[in-house]
Design a protein around this motif. Sequence first.
Motif, PDB file in Angstrom:
ATOM      1  N   SER A  57      -1.818 -21.760 -35.508  1.00 35.86           N
ATOM      2  CA  SER A  57      -3.222 -21.649 -35.080  1.00 35.86           C
ATOM      3  C   SER A  57      -3.954 -22.986 -35.236  1.00 35.86           C
ATOM      4  N   ASP A  58      -3.632 -23.757 -36.275  1.00 35.66           N
ATOM      5  CA  ASP A  58      -4.225 -25.087 -36.454  1.00 35.66           C
ATOM      6  C   ASP A  58      -3.814 -26.011 -35.312  1.00 35.66           C
ATOM      7  N   LEU A  59      -2.533 -25.969 -34.986  1.00 37.40           N
ATOM      8  CA  LEU A  59      -2.024 -26.821 -33.906  1.00 37.40           C
ATOM      9  C   LEU A  59      -2.626 -26.417 -32.562  1.00 37.40           C
ATOM     10  N   TYR A  60      -2.789 -25.113 -32.343  1.00 35.61           N
ATOM     11  CA  TYR A  60      -3.394 -24.630 -31.108  1.00 35.61           C
ATOM     12  C   TYR A  60      -4.823 -25.171 -30.961  1.00 35.61           C
ATOM     13  N   ILE A  61      -5.570 -25.171 -32.040  1.00 36.52           N
ATOM     14  CA  ILE A  61      -6.951 -25.683 -32.008  1.00 36.52           C
ATOM     15  C   ILE A  61      -6.945 -27.179 -31.672  1.00 36.52           C
ATOM     16  N   ILE A  62      -6.063 -27.932 -32.305  1.00 32.39           N
ATOM     17  CA  ILE A  62      -5.955 -29.373 -32.034  1.00 32.39           C
ATOM     18  C   ILE A  62      -5.603 -29.606 -30.570  1.00 32.39           C
ATOM     19  N   LEU A  63      -4.605 -28.884 -30.085  1.00 33.85           N
ATOM     20  CA  LEU A  63      -4.159 -29.056 -28.697  1.00 33.85           C
ATOM     21  C   LEU A  63      -5.250 -28.695 -27.695  1.00 33.85           C
ATOM     22  N   ARG A  64      -5.914 -27.572 -27.926  1.00 32.71           N
ATOM     23  CA  ARG A  64      -6.961 -27.134 -26.993  1.00 32.71           C
ATOM     24  C   ARG A  64      -8.072 -28.177 -26.896  1.00 32.71           C
ATOM     25  N   LYS A  65      -8.509 -28.680 -28.030  1.00 31.60           N
ATOM     26  CA  LYS A  65      -9.573 -29.676 -28.038  1.00 31.60           C
ATOM     27  C   LYS A  65      -9.097 -30.998 -27.420  1.00 31.60           C
TER      28      LYS A  65
END
Length: 150
Positions: A23-31
């Motif tokens: 979930s942390d990586l998903y947030i980084i990627l999305r942004k």
Amino acid sequence: MEIFMAEYQIVYSSLASKKMLKSDLYIILRKARHNNKMRSVTGLLVYIEQSFFQVLEGDKKLVSKLFKKISSDERHTNLRILYEGEIDKRFFPNWEMAYATLSARELANWAGLKNTTTLENIFESMQSENSRVTTVLSNLLNNPSLILPQ
């Protein structure tokens, strides 16, 4: 008359300040994908054993400014530039931020370091021999199943 603008690339590694969840990586990627699209910056993010390996490509001024911002992000430490300079063409022209999954062993093999056992040794070798960075990126592109869709 067409003016040729050289592409610029920064490849770096860093150590995550804490264990990153999906979930942390998903947030980084999305942004990153949203912001990079606005800047015409492309690249790749790899997370291996609590380390980041990232490629940023585009206009030199924009990539340098973005890297400066990333450098101050508290989610990682020990930033090490593995390669920085002009490139003939982007490796990831169609990816605002690709994300690849691979193991430290795969990264070592692709860098031509079959006996390397730690990420630290891999990143040190890539930093001292920039051709290893290009080899790793080329091998990633030759294995598209490792790059997750945007």
